[in-house]
Design an enzyme around this catalytic site. Structure first.
Site, short mmCIF file in Angstrom:
data_model
loop_
_atom_site.label_atom_id
_atom_site.label_comp_id
_atom_site.label_asym_id
_atom_site.label_seq_id
_atom_site.Cartn_x
_atom_site.Cartn_y
_atom_site.Cartn_z
N VAL A 12 -0.29 5.26 -18.40
CA VAL A 12 0.87 6.14 -18.50
C VAL A 12 2.16 5.38 -18.23
O VAL A 12 3.13 5.47 -18.98
CB VAL A 12 0.73 7.34 -17.54
CG1 VAL A 12 2.00 8.19 -17.54
CG2 VAL A 12 -0.47 8.19 -17.93
N ARG A 32 2.84 -4.48 -8.25
CA ARG A 32 2.14 -5.09 -7.13
C ARG A 32 2.23 -6.60 -7.19
O ARG A 32 2.32 -7.27 -6.17
CB ARG A 32 0.67 -4.67 -7.14
CG ARG A 32 0.43 -3.26 -6.64
CD ARG A 32 -1.04 -2.95 -6.54
NE ARG A 32 -1.70 -3.00 -7.84
CZ ARG A 32 -3.00 -2.83 -8.03
NH1 ARG A 32 -3.79 -2.62 -7.00
NH2 ARG A 32 -3.52 -2.87 -9.24
N ILE A 50 1.02 -0.14 -2.56
CA ILE A 50 1.71 1.10 -2.18
C ILE A 50 1.00 1.74 -1.00
O ILE A 50 -0.22 1.91 -1.01
CB ILE A 50 1.76 2.08 -3.36
CG1 ILE A 50 2.62 1.50 -4.48
CG2 ILE A 50 2.29 3.45 -2.94
CD1 ILE A 50 2.67 2.34 -5.73
N ALA A 70 2.06 5.80 -10.16
CA ALA A 70 1.03 4.99 -9.52
C ALA A 70 0.18 5.87 -8.61
O ALA A 70 0.65 6.89 -8.10
CB ALA A 70 1.67 3.86 -8.72
N TYR A 142 -9.54 12.51 -4.51
CA TYR A 142 -8.38 12.28 -5.38
C TYR A 142 -7.54 13.55 -5.53
O TYR A 142 -6.33 13.55 -5.29
CB TYR A 142 -8.86 11.78 -6.74
CG TYR A 142 -7.78 11.69 -7.79
CD1 TYR A 142 -6.73 10.80 -7.65
CD2 TYR A 142 -7.82 12.50 -8.93
CE1 TYR A 142 -5.73 10.72 -8.62
CE2 TYR A 142 -6.83 12.43 -9.89
CZ TYR A 142 -5.79 11.54 -9.73
OH TYR A 142 -4.80 11.46 -10.68
N LYS A 146 -3.73 14.45 -4.04
CA LYS A 146 -2.60 14.80 -4.91
C LYS A 146 -1.98 16.13 -4.46
O LYS A 146 -0.75 16.28 -4.48
CB LYS A 146 -3.06 14.88 -6.36
CG LYS A 146 -3.31 13.53 -7.02
CD LYS A 146 -2.01 12.77 -7.25
CE LYS A 146 -2.21 11.55 -8.14
NZ LYS A 146 -0.95 10.86 -8.45
N GLY A 191 -23.44 4.75 -33.04
CA GLY A 191 -24.32 5.72 -33.70
C GLY A 191 -25.39 6.28 -32.80
O GLY A 191 -26.50 6.62 -33.28
#
Length: 318
Positions: A12, A32, A50, A70, A142, A146, A191
């Site tokens: 992103v 970084r 971070i 980030a 996670y 957030k 396939g």
């Protein structure tokens, strides 16, 4: 406008740098490492890892807005769930609030936080897409981190006047996408027969081009301060439809076996793939009606075009 972008070497962040440069903004990329791998024309600034102690003074000097893309998604090499939770807390919560507090001190006006639809939950109820007004139901380190970062940012906004914008995207796909989306394309290229022909769920996705366009608008639109913005392409697909569309973009036919969803989920669960089974079989729909109404925004790239662009890049690079 002078803008700082974190996560500038990610899927992103990297695309956002190009979009902002093309839109005429002055862009600074927080990194970084030593500054390699970022778009020509932006100013790289090394900030290191971070966390709660990161010094952002040089990166924030003269900046009017920040896009914080980030974050810690996976374990980062850690093997225990405890270590993963600790890393998510340090990076996604403490690191985000530390950056935002220093942004306030530096005179930054707007802070756009790239969160996740997982704050709403892992899956939506049948026929009821997620909205920004839903009670958050995050699952896992996670998503929980957030949500905690969102809460801290809103509190800081109330104390300081910082214009915080929270953007919650679902799965982001586009050129360079990795993880499960790349795995699906690999299956189709080889396939491999897949037992997903009877999956009749509905899932929202967001194309990389659509997300960065929306993030760019969130930096400048006067009505968006203090809002939670949900992102998506506006066209939902079942897992079987997505696989057929991807195969069609490759010029192939998807070999989908019509196995009932409950049997697929049970079988994958026995193999330790319960989380992946839920993502493949359950609904996760996002209502972007309020986003389009508030911002006058429509996804500029169709799902058809975005899938073909993603597949073309994958085939060229694999």
């Amino acid at each position: 406008m002078k803008i700082l972008v974190t996560g500038a070497t990610g899927l992103v962040g990297g695309a956002l740098l190009l979009h902002l440069l093309d839109s005429g903004h002055e862009v600074r990329a927080a990194l970084r490492g030593d500054g390699g791998g970022v778009a020509p024309g932006c100013q790289p600034v090394r900030v290191g890892e971070i966390g709660p102690e990161t010094a952002w003074g040089e990166a924030l000097a003269g900046v009017e807005a920040v896009v914080h893309a980030a974050g810690c998604v996976h374990g980062g090499g850690t093997k225990s769930e405890f270590a993963h939770r600790a890393r998510c807390l340090a990076v996604n919560v403490d690191g985000t609030i530390n950056l935002a507090r220093q942004a306030v001190a530096a005179g930054v006006r707007r802070f756009v936080f790239v969160s996740t639809i997982k704050v709403n939950g892992e899956f939506s109820e049948k026929g009821r897409p997620f909205t920004a007004e839903d009670l958050p139901r995050p699952v896992g380190a996670y998503a929980l981190s957030k949500q905690a970062a969102e809460t801290g940012l809103r509190r800081l906004a109330g104390e300081s006047g910082l214009e915080v914008v929270i953007v919650r995207p679902p799965l982001v796909y586009g050129p360079g996408v990795k993880a499960n989306f790349q795995t699906m394309m690999r299956w189709l290229k080889w396939g491999v027969p897949l037992p997903f022909g009877a999956i009749d769920n509905r899932r929202s996705l967001v194309a990389l081009d659509n997300l960065v366009d929306l993030l760019g608008l969130c930096l400048v639109h006067p009505a968006v301060a203090g809002q939670i913005i949900l992102a998506a392409d506006g066209e939902d697909l079942s897992t079987s439809q997505l696989l057929r569309r991807l195969a069609g973009a490759m010029g192939k036919r998807a070999l989908l076996v019509p196995v009932p969803a409950n049997i697929v989920a049970a079988g994958m669960g026995l193999c330790g793939l319960g989380d992946e089974a839920r993502r493949l079989c359950a609904d996760l729909q996002v209502d972007i009606g309020p986003t389009t109404a508030l911002l006058g925004w429509r996804p500029p790239v169709s799902l058809h075009t975005a899938l073909h662009k993603t597949v073309r890049h994958y085939l060229q690079s694999s």
